[in-house]
Design an enzyme around this catalytic site. Structure first.
Site, PDB file in Angstrom:
ATOM      1  CB  SER A 124      -0.891   0.004   1.249  1.00  0.00           C
ATOM      2  OG  SER A 124      -1.501   1.272   1.429  1.00  0.00           O
ATOM      3  CE1 TYR A 148      -3.298  -0.206   5.030  1.00  0.00           C
ATOM      4  CE2 TYR A 148      -3.845  -2.512   5.346  1.00  0.00           C
ATOM      5  CZ  TYR A 148      -3.570  -1.447   4.505  1.00  0.00           C
ATOM      6  OH  TYR A 148      -3.557  -1.629   3.154  1.00  0.00           O
ATOM      7  CE  LYS A 152      -1.574  -4.408   3.270  1.00  0.00           C
ATOM      8  NZ  LYS A 152      -1.878  -5.700   2.615  1.00  0.00           N
TER       9      LYS A 152
HETATM   10  C1  WQD Z   1      -9.419   9.877   0.460  1.00  0.00           C
HETATM   11  C2  WQD Z   1      -9.648  11.367   0.636  1.00  0.00           C
HETATM   12  C3  WQD Z   1      -9.969  11.995   2.930  1.00  0.00           C
HETATM   13  C4  WQD Z   1     -13.807   9.881   3.415  1.00  0.00           C
HETATM   14  C5  WQD Z   1      -6.875   4.985   2.707  1.00  0.00           C
HETATM   15  C6  WQD Z   1      -5.894   4.230   3.527  1.00  0.00           C
HETATM   16  C7  WQD Z   1      -4.846   3.603   2.666  1.00  0.00           C
HETATM   17  C8  WQD Z   1      -5.488   2.814   1.557  1.00  0.00           C
HETATM   18  C9  WQD Z   1      -6.500   3.633   0.786  1.00  0.00           C
HETATM   19  C10 WQD Z   1      -5.418   0.498   2.111  1.00  0.00           C
HETATM   20  C11 WQD Z   1      -8.910  11.942   1.850  1.00  0.00           C
HETATM   21  C12 WQD Z   1     -11.234  12.257   2.123  1.00  0.00           C
HETATM   22  C13 WQD Z   1     -12.616  10.378   2.901  1.00  0.00           C
HETATM   23  C14 WQD Z   1     -14.848  10.781   3.767  1.00  0.00           C
HETATM   24  C15 WQD Z   1     -13.475  12.620   3.047  1.00  0.00           C
HETATM   25  N1  WQD Z   1      -6.095   1.657   2.080  1.00  0.00           N
HETATM   26  N2  WQD Z   1     -12.463  11.728   2.719  1.00  0.00           N
HETATM   27  N3  WQD Z   1     -14.629  12.120   3.557  1.00  0.00           N
HETATM   28  O1  WQD Z   1      -7.127   7.965   3.427  1.00  0.00           O
HETATM   29  O2  WQD Z   1      -6.191   8.332   1.076  1.00  0.00           O
HETATM   30  O3  WQD Z   1      -6.228   6.034   2.057  1.00  0.00           O
HETATM   31  O4  WQD Z   1      -7.454   4.129   1.740  1.00  0.00           O
HETATM   32  O5  WQD Z   1      -4.322   0.263   1.684  1.00  0.00           O
HETATM   33  O6  WQD Z   1      -4.073   2.762   3.469  1.00  0.00           O
HETATM   34  O7  WQD Z   1      -5.246   5.166   4.378  1.00  0.00           O
HETATM   35  O8  WQD Z   1      -8.364   7.112   1.367  1.00  0.00           O
HETATM   36  O9  WQD Z   1     -10.732   7.188   0.726  1.00  0.00           O
HETATM   37  O10 WQD Z   1     -10.144   7.278   3.188  1.00  0.00           O
HETATM   38  O11 WQD Z   1      -9.680   9.261   1.728  1.00  0.00           O
HETATM   39  O12 WQD Z   1     -13.315  13.837   2.869  1.00  0.00           O
HETATM   40  O13 WQD Z   1     -15.938  10.388   4.245  1.00  0.00           O
HETATM   41  O14 WQD Z   1     -11.039  11.597   0.894  1.00  0.00           O
HETATM   42  O15 WQD Z   1      -9.727  13.053   3.859  1.00  0.00           O
HETATM   43  O16 WQD Z   1      -8.491  13.264   1.522  1.00  0.00           O
HETATM   44  P1  WQD Z   1      -6.948   7.482   2.037  1.00  0.00           P
HETATM   45  P2  WQD Z   1      -9.814   7.654   1.790  1.00  0.00           P
END
Ligand code: WQD
Length: 336
Positions: A124, A148, A152
């Site tokens: 990841s 998590y 990885k």
């Molecule tokens: C994306 C953007 C949030 C939800 C995560 C894990 C990473 C990987 C992928 C496994 C950010 C914003 C999100 C919401 C929002 N997983 N957001 N409102 O955090 O980049 O990565 O998923 O490997 O390990 O950390 O993905 O989709 O959670 O967030 O504003 O309800 O959307 O702040 O900017 P992230 P995400």
């Protein structure tokens, strides 16, 4: 090739199995359904029109996992199985370290025993931590901010050490950025348990009426519109990257970390606006505080994947928004 896919009924695993079956690989899925549903098996059959083997087994269960190796001649393993919720890992670190790391050690031990030394590992972009500047290249120093992500990073280290102990191994460490979207059929897709942590499943649940509105976490980041920027990659592009990776490692030895990202960043508002336009659906949202642990910007340098694998992401953000919605609108309650 005969390929063992651990976690093959999960979101990325099921899409990858379909791409492998398209190319007539012989697939053996090992999954315990801890984060997926048995119904996915028939959906894979429906979409691919192909058959495959399935074992309901926990990768931690050495005795039953060994039966998979005894009863099948395996050429390579694609290892998806693992717990993957960042927030949950902070609350349950021991469960995450035990499940993700011990299961991988059991798997590697059996791979050694049965002379299976080709591995594609589901890593990841989270291993790049919070101190690197995008675009992120594979040679950057790694750090993590949650259990998590640490599992990885530790498994990547374990697989490097396995290669040092036995140069017969050939391993690809695939660092995913932000997988979203769904198979064009709308039959399979992302089906998170409970309240979605990730952006796209939350948006599609708002669109289908399961959630009232989207909270946008932070609008004061140093980005073009103040909201967080990420590298969204269509899950089918990601799946095709795995196909290229398992073919790439087949005739060589060594360990390669490879980014699987589109190599471009979109903000939260970019995604919301694209989703609204592509699907002609209004997504109500509120701007709220930043989510702890989030960074402003994260996107890949995707050059190594193109150079080594001859792969790059091809689907657009509009494709991702359309395909995500088709899955959710056809399956308002996910895999029931
Ligand atoms: C994306 C953007 C949030 C939800 C995560 C894990 C990473 C990987 C992928 C496994 C950010 C914003 C999100 C919401 C929002 N997983 N957001 N409102 O955090 O980049 O990565 O998923 O490997 O390990 O950390 O993905 O989709 O959670 O967030 O504003 O309800 O959307 O702040 O900017 P992230 P995400």
């Amino acid at each position: 090739m005969n390929i063992l896919v651990t976690g093959g009924t999960g979101y990325i695993g099921s899409h990858t199995v379909i791409e492998l079956l398209k190319l007539d690989h012989n697939i053996i899925i090992a999954d315990n359904f801890s984060n997926s549903k048995p119904g996915v098996l028939n959906l894979i059959r429906e979409i691919s029109g192909k058959e495959f083997k399935f074992y309901q087994v926990d990768i931690l269960d050495r005795e039953n996992l060994e039966k998979v190796f005894i009863n099948n001649s395996i050429d390579a393993v694609i290892h998806f199985a693992g717990l993957k919720a960042v927030g949950e890992s902070v609350a349950m670190p021991v469960a995450y370290y035990h499940n993700n790391i011990t299961s991988t050690l059991v798997l590697c031990d059996l791979m050694n025993k049965y002379d299976v030394k080709n591995m594609v590992f589901s890593s990841s972009a989270t291993v790049y931590g919070m101190n690197n500047i995008s675009p992120l290249t594979e040679d950057l120093p790694l750090s993590t901010t949650n259990p998590y992500g640490s599992t990885k990073m530790m498994i990547e280290q374990i697989l490097q050490d396995v290669y040092i102990s036995d140069n017969g191994w050939s391993t690809a460490l695939l660092r995913y950025f932000n997988p979203i979207g769904a198979h064009e059929s709308g039959k399979i897709g992302e089906d998170p348990n409970g309240i979605p942590n990730n952006l796209m499943p939350y948006i599609t649940q708002v669109a289908v009426g399961k959630r009232d509105q989207l909270s946008i976490f932070g609008s004061d980041y140093d980005t073009h519109d103040g909201t967080g920027v990420r590298d969204y990659i269509h899950v089918v592009d990601l799946a095709r990257g795995h196909v290229k990776a398992v073919e790439y490692i087949a005739d060589k030895t060594g360990v390669e970390a490879i980014n699987l990202g589109a190599g471009k960043g979109y903000s939260v508002l970019d995604v919301v606006n694209n989703f609204q336009k592509a699907n002609e659906i209004k997504i109500p949202y509120v701007l709220t505080d930043r989510r702890p642990g989030d960074i402003a910007t994260c996107y890949a340098d995707a050059g190594k994947a193109e150079k080594l694998l001859g792969w790059k992401a091809e689907k657009t953000l509009e494709d991702m928004c359309r395909d995500s919605w088709r899955w959710q609108s056809k399956n308002p309650n996910g895999y029931e």
